[in-house]
Scaffold this motif. Sequence first.
Motif, PDB file in Angstrom:
ATOM      1  N   UNK A 312      23.966-145.536 -99.111  1.00  0.00           N
ATOM      2  CA  UNK A 312      23.258-145.862-100.096  1.00  0.00           C
ATOM      3  C   UNK A 312      21.972-146.216 -99.608  1.00  0.00           C
ATOM      4  N   UNK A 313      21.839-147.102 -98.459  1.00  0.00           N
ATOM      5  CA  UNK A 313      20.543-147.537 -97.885  1.00  0.00           C
ATOM      6  C   UNK A 313      19.736-146.475 -97.384  1.00  0.00           C
ATOM      7  N   UNK A 314      20.214-145.282 -96.968  1.00  0.00           N
ATOM      8  CA  UNK A 314      19.517-144.171 -96.426  1.00  0.00           C
ATOM      9  C   UNK A 314      18.715-143.408 -97.573  1.00  0.00           C
ATOM     10  N   UNK A 315      19.589-143.647 -98.535  1.00  0.00           N
ATOM     11  CA  UNK A 315      18.883-143.138 -99.998  1.00  0.00           C
ATOM     12  C   UNK A 315      17.955-144.065-100.680  1.00  0.00           C
ATOM     13  N   UNK A 316      18.246-145.347-100.596  1.00  0.00           N
ATOM     14  CA  UNK A 316      17.404-146.062-100.817  1.00  0.00           C
ATOM     15  C   UNK A 316      15.818-146.133-100.168  1.00  0.00           C
ATOM     16  N   UNK A 317      15.913-145.927 -98.699  1.00  0.00           N
ATOM     17  CA  UNK A 317      14.689-145.400 -97.915  1.00  0.00           C
ATOM     18  C   UNK A 317      14.079-144.278 -98.385  1.00  0.00           C
ATOM     19  N   UNK A 318      15.020-143.125 -98.760  1.00  0.00           N
ATOM     20  CA  UNK A 318      14.358-142.056 -99.065  1.00  0.00           C
ATOM     21  C   UNK A 318      13.383-142.119-100.344  1.00  0.00           C
ATOM     22  N   UNK A 319      14.204-142.975-101.513  1.00  0.00           N
ATOM     23  CA  UNK A 319      13.462-143.184-102.712  1.00  0.00           C
ATOM     24  C   UNK A 319      12.293-143.826-102.387  1.00  0.00           C
ATOM     25  N   UNK A 320      12.085-144.810-101.699  1.00  0.00           N
ATOM     26  CA  UNK A 320      10.972-145.761-101.505  1.00  0.00           C
ATOM     27  C   UNK A 320       9.786-144.831-100.641  1.00  0.00           C
ATOM     28  N   UNK A 321      10.350-143.970 -99.807  1.00  0.00           N
ATOM     29  CA  UNK A 321       9.307-143.011 -99.090  1.00  0.00           C
ATOM     30  C   UNK A 321       8.528-142.074 -99.900  1.00  0.00           C
ATOM     31  N   UNK A 322       9.449-141.631-101.073  1.00  0.00           N
ATOM     32  CA  UNK A 322       8.957-140.515-102.300  1.00  0.00           C
ATOM     33  C   UNK A 322       7.913-141.484-103.146  1.00  0.00           C
ATOM     34  N   UNK A 323       8.148-142.792-103.201  1.00  0.00           N
ATOM     35  CA  UNK A 323       7.528-143.708-104.226  1.00  0.00           C
ATOM     36  C   UNK A 323       6.074-143.939-103.469  1.00  0.00           C
ATOM     37  N   UNK A 324       6.158-143.897-102.057  1.00  0.00           N
ATOM     38  CA  UNK A 324       4.604-144.304-101.583  1.00  0.00           C
ATOM     39  C   UNK A 324       3.937-142.962-101.252  1.00  0.00           C
ATOM     40  N   UNK A 325       4.535-142.009-101.468  1.00  0.00           N
ATOM     41  CA  UNK A 325       3.736-140.632-100.996  1.00  0.00           C
ATOM     42  C   UNK A 325       2.612-140.498-101.832  1.00  0.00           C
ATOM     43  N   UNK A 326       2.790-140.525-103.048  1.00  0.00           N
ATOM     44  CA  UNK A 326       1.421-140.375-103.988  1.00  0.00           C
ATOM     45  C   UNK A 326       0.317-141.363-103.413  1.00  0.00           C
ATOM     46  N   UNK A 327       0.691-142.622-103.206  1.00  0.00           N
ATOM     47  CA  UNK A 327      -0.251-143.767-102.605  1.00  0.00           C
ATOM     48  C   UNK A 327      -0.984-143.169-101.396  1.00  0.00           C
ATOM     49  N   UNK A 328      -0.097-142.660-100.489  1.00  0.00           N
ATOM     50  CA  UNK A 328      -0.718-142.261 -99.183  1.00  0.00           C
ATOM     51  C   UNK A 328      -1.664-140.927 -99.409  1.00  0.00           C
ATOM     52  N   UNK A 329      -1.310-140.194-100.203  1.00  0.00           N
ATOM     53  CA  UNK A 329      -1.935-139.075-100.692  1.00  0.00           C
ATOM     54  C   UNK A 329      -3.536-139.454-101.275  1.00  0.00           C
ATOM     55  N   UNK A 330      -3.518-140.592-101.990  1.00  0.00           N
ATOM     56  CA  UNK A 330      -4.740-140.989-102.899  1.00  0.00           C
ATOM     57  C   UNK A 330      -5.487-141.725-101.626  1.00  0.00           C
ATOM     58  N   UNK A 331      -4.928-142.314-100.727  1.00  0.00           N
ATOM     59  CA  UNK A 331      -5.853-142.956 -99.861  1.00  0.00           C
ATOM     60  C   UNK A 331      -6.681-141.767 -98.896  1.00  0.00           C
ATOM     61  N   UNK A 332      -5.798-140.728 -98.388  1.00  0.00           N
ATOM     62  CA  UNK A 332      -6.126-139.731 -97.626  1.00  0.00           C
ATOM     63  C   UNK A 332      -7.352-138.958 -98.307  1.00  0.00           C
ATOM     64  N   UNK A 333      -7.037-138.759 -99.523  1.00  0.00           N
ATOM     65  CA  UNK A 333      -8.038-138.059-100.386  1.00  0.00           C
ATOM     66  C   UNK A 333      -9.545-138.710-100.231  1.00  0.00           C
ATOM     67  N   UNK A 334      -9.405-140.242-100.368  1.00  0.00           N
ATOM     68  CA  UNK A 334     -10.550-141.117-100.561  1.00  0.00           C
ATOM     69  C   UNK A 334     -11.243-140.992 -99.235  1.00  0.00           C
ATOM     70  N   UNK A 335     -10.085-141.044 -97.909  1.00  0.00           N
ATOM     71  CA  UNK A 335     -10.677-141.011 -96.730  1.00  0.00           C
ATOM     72  C   UNK A 335     -11.599-139.424 -96.402  1.00  0.00           C
TER      73      UNK A 335
END
Length: 371
Positions: A312-335
């Motif tokens: 379950x902990x691995x899937x918890x990490x995967x969920x949160x990686x997917x969660x921050x992916x759009x945030x990272x993409x937004x910062x990359x686009x701004x950069x």
Amino acid sequence: MKKFLVGLLLAAASVLAARTVTLDYFFQQGCEECARVNALVLPMLAERFPGEYELRRHDISEEANYLKLVEYQERLNVTSDDAVCMIVDGRQYFGGFAVIDRDLPAAMERARQLPADSALPADVSPNRERLHRRAETFTVGAILTAGLLDGFNPCVFSTLIFFMSLLSLARIRGGRLLAVGGVYCLACFCTYVALGFGLFHVLKLFSGHQAMRLGIEIVLIALLLLFALLSFRDAWRFRRSGKSSSVTLQLPEKVKNRIHAVMRSGLKFRYLLPGAFTVGVLVTVLESVCTGQVYLPTLVLMSREFGAGSRWFGYLLLYNLMFILPLLLLFLAAWRGTSMPVFLNWSRKNVVAGKTALGCLFLLLAALMLL
């Protein structure tokens, strides 16, 4: 006369040597493709191959028949989930009306020519472990989808755009912007993992109390259905009015103001990166009022599916990686130079799509919890 007798003997020998083809037919009631198979394919088989095959009908609405289908799919490495399918001699899978109508007759002709002992065993024992693995696959897909859509949640997106506008006003660009964005996303990730870790263990406390656990799941299913209805209504109302005030499922105004105040104060820190990390932690906690609508039901699914082990902990990490992916993409686009008006315009244009996707996700989570 002699040739006639020889012909009769050869015909009789071919009849005696002919083998019966086993045909497993998996269908479900109310299925349009199944109705077309019944109306077109079955009469054709009866006409072309009279007495040369054994048709075994399996209604997959019955658990034993569905387990049998899962067993066949595992054995034949079939990954598609067709509404209707036929399996010839336990070795050839034909899924969907179009494929059955096109390819099944030729497969039947070939199967008739094979030796009588060439068929694989037609009867397979239902295996609940295989069904469990199939359900687990659906659950993992739902977890990853939930994490990604949670990251695109309008609450999260609008808050991040506000934060980036503050960074733009402070003339934080280039490498500094990437550093601040990376630290902010790391803070969101760590905080969300910590929240999920704590909630997961709280849910595990109820694992031994079936009545209490069942009550929690019933309440969550009802809330998910309510959230789905409100999400679809928000999409419809925003499409008509174009005003954010028409959206029901959003952060309360007081929470929004508190988040904005936290972000402004965070940029006043003497050191920018510690300030960005602090902002990320506090904002994630405050936003959980909104994002928890997706996170909590997903954690319940995880506790039920993976609570007995450590995966379950691995899937918890995967969920949160997917969660921050759009945030990272937004910062990359701004950069890379994307301006704030572009982000704002994109955000407004995708409110309807985002709310509709969230509504579908709520329905999916409710269905998985029911199953």
